[in-house]
Design a protein around this motif. Structure first.
Motif, mmCIF file in Angstrom:
data_model
loop_
_atom_site.group_PDB
_atom_site.id
_atom_site.type_symbol
_atom_site.label_atom_id
_atom_site.label_comp_id
_atom_site.label_asym_id
_atom_site.label_seq_id
_atom_site.Cartn_x
_atom_site.Cartn_y
_atom_site.Cartn_z
ATOM 1 N N PHE A 1 -0.822 -12.286 44.772
ATOM 2 C CA PHE A 1 -0.126 -13.040 44.012
ATOM 3 C C PHE A 1 1.400 -12.755 44.148
ATOM 4 N N ILE A 2 2.405 -13.580 44.474
ATOM 5 C CA ILE A 2 3.831 -13.465 44.501
ATOM 6 C C ILE A 2 4.250 -13.968 43.062
ATOM 7 N N THR A 3 4.928 -13.383 42.197
ATOM 8 C CA THR A 3 5.158 -13.851 40.988
ATOM 9 C C THR A 3 6.759 -13.824 40.801
ATOM 10 N N ASP B 1 2.504 -17.793 43.403
ATOM 11 C CA ASP B 1 1.891 -18.501 44.621
ATOM 12 C C ASP B 1 0.919 -17.230 45.039
ATOM 13 N N LEU B 2 -0.392 -18.011 45.281
ATOM 14 C CA LEU B 2 -1.111 -17.127 45.772
ATOM 15 C C LEU B 2 -1.470 -17.177 47.330
ATOM 16 N N ILE C 1 -2.557 -21.523 46.513
ATOM 17 C CA ILE C 1 -2.388 -21.910 44.866
ATOM 18 C C ILE C 1 -0.829 -21.686 44.643
ATOM 19 N N GLY C 2 -0.235 -22.669 44.030
ATOM 20 C CA GLY C 2 1.020 -22.581 43.159
ATOM 21 C C GLY C 2 0.716 -22.796 41.775
ATOM 22 N N GLY C 3 1.385 -21.896 40.902
ATOM 23 C CA GLY C 3 1.155 -22.088 39.541
ATOM 24 C C GLY C 3 2.082 -21.560 38.622
ATOM 25 N N SER C 4 2.150 -22.093 37.414
ATOM 26 C CA SER C 4 3.220 -21.597 36.546
ATOM 27 C C SER C 4 2.627 -21.532 35.121
ATOM 28 N N GLN C 5 3.440 -20.930 34.191
ATOM 29 C CA GLN C 5 3.303 -21.400 32.751
ATOM 30 C C GLN C 5 4.441 -22.622 32.523
ATOM 31 N N GLY D 1 -2.305 -25.358 41.013
ATOM 32 C CA GLY D 1 -2.973 -26.408 41.831
ATOM 33 C C GLY D 1 -3.288 -25.964 43.235
ATOM 34 N N LEU D 2 -4.646 -25.756 43.805
ATOM 35 C CA LEU D 2 -5.261 -25.241 44.777
ATOM 36 C C LEU D 2 -5.397 -26.375 46.038
#
Length: 430
Positions: free
Chosen positions: A317-319, A344-345, A355-359, A399-400
């Motif tokens: 993960f890069i946060t 991003d994973l 994967i890209g994701g967030s709160q 989202g994957l």
């Protein structure tokens, strides 16, 4: 008894009949070896002249590549076969004789194979990749069902875009402008406020003029959205989901992985938890490796993601990316507003972002401010703003990309082989 190749283990030493195609053949004097397939798998049929007689033997020898037939024989265990079984053929009944099949055992160029994609997917390697794709889809539904998610289907035609419209396919929706969806996320946020935990699985479209091995114009996305879950909860769900996919493929697609020559030792290490680094730490890592072309505030390209991933055996993960390079809906870190609670994973082995994701921002006034800053029409997003007016809660999602995930797990170099009929920058056929 008529069975499929996948069922032969249940019929050892029994006579069976199968509907098959001839993938390949070879003969050695008075024995013919038929490589047979039926969609469920591949098996070798052995035709011995002394056992079947001259007429059936000659009929078997005359079969042409991709001819269809019914074959009857006795199922035998065979330790030499990767599949573990072979068929002692007793009879061959031709259905249709194929002539001049274009894809032969010789080497073919990529463009030729892509022009014949409707036939190429019959080959053993392509078959293996797409069976792994199927297993990832099956495991996806299983994972989310076990974790209390409801599947919701967002629209493909939309009047707005989650991340701007510069790379979207535009169309007219009667007298309105519309776009092919690049993400169902905004609609999934609405669904999460109704069902708590939801996921979508469907096609998405990006009009990005890219020719890299990681990009498709049309691809499939799995997009979960979760109410009452923060950034940390989101990361845990992601790593558990990806671990579940990998372990499911290892368990259920051993033959396909072997066919592809995949190094399963690398996949066996993919178990939660995954390592995490911040964007700041990633920039420092890149500078330490001599990548001085990238500065704080820049987004990562494929070479940068690969360089970072090489330091880890699992996805990483890069946060906490800079807010200015991320979408308007991502929630800033309360302790540092110039970065957002996102990740991003990145896959190992050079496969890039999975994967890209967030709160998500849950405050009405702040979301309105972000819309204004991005120059987005507030009226277009009125329904989305309503989610912050009527019972807003902390919520997160991700989202994957299915095809990149299939490419990584299967060890396939180019994503064009991980979807049955790829849509590329200059390809709309077949």
């Amino acid at each position: 008894m008529k069975i499929t190749i996948a069922e032969v283990s249940q019929y050892v030493n029994q006579e069976v009949t199968m509907g098959v195609w001839l993938a390949n053949k070879r003969s050695s004097g008075k024995i013919a070896f038929l490589q047979l397939r039926d969609g469920s798998g591949f098996i070798q049929g052995v035709v011995v002249k002394e056992e079947v007689g001259d007429e059936i033997f000659q009929k078997a020898k005359a079969l042409t590549q991709e001819s269809s037939l019914y074959v009857t024989g006795i199922v035998r265990e065979d330790e030499r076969s990767p599949f573990g079984y072979e068929l002692a053929v007793q009879n061959v009944d031709l259905i249709h004789a194929a002539t001049d099949y274009p894809i032969t055992p010789k080497e073919h160029g990529t463009e030729f194979l892509m022009d014949n994609r409707h036939l190429w997917i019959r080959s053993k390697r392509q078959h293996a990749v797409l069976r792994i794709r199927h297993e990832i889809i099956r495991a996806t539904y299983e994972f989310f069902h076990k974790n209390g998610f409801v599947k919701v289907d967002p629209p493909i035609l939309t009047g707005s875009a989650p991340e701007g419209t510069t790379e979207l396919f535009h169309t007219k929706y009667f007298d309105e402008d519309a776009y092919l969806s690049q993400s169902g996320q905004l609609y999934m946020e609405a669904a999460a406020m109704a069902f708590g935990r939801v996921f979508s699985f469907g096609p998405t479209f990006r009009a990005e003029k890219s020719k890299t091995r990681r990009h498709l114009i049309e691809f499939w996305m799995i997009e979960p959205e979760m109410a009452f879950m923060d950034h940390e909860d989101n990361l845990r769900m992601q790593e558990n989901y990806v671990s579940y996919l990998v372990q499911s493929v290892l368990q259920n697609c051993a033959l396909e992985l072997k066919t592809l020559g995949r190094d399963i030792a690398k996949l066996e290490k993919v178990k939660a938890p995954f390592p995490r680094i911040t964007y700041d730490e990633a920039i420092k890592m890149l500078h330490d490796q001599g990548y001085n072309d990238i500065q704080w505030g820049d987004d990562f390209g494929a070479p940068h993601e690969t360089a970072i991933a090489e330091s880890f055996e699992k996805p990483v993960f890069i946060t906490h990316y800079p807010a200015k390079i991320k979408a308007f809906y991502m929630k800033p870190d309360p302790n540092r507003p110039d970065v957002v609670l996102c990740a991003d994973l990145i896959a190992p082995e050079g496969y890039g972002e999975l994967i890209g994701g967030s709160q998500r921002i849950d405050d009405y006034d702040f979301l309105k401010q972000r819309l204004d800053e991005h120059g987005l029409n507030e009226e277009t997003y009125k329904w989305y703003m309503d989610l912050r007016k009527y019972g807003s809660v902390p919520h997160s999602g991700f989202g994957l990309g299915l095809e990149r995930t299939v490419a990584w797990i299967s060890g396939t170099e180019h994503v064009r082989e991980t979807i049955p009929f790829p849509r590329l920058l200059n390809r709309l056929y077949p």
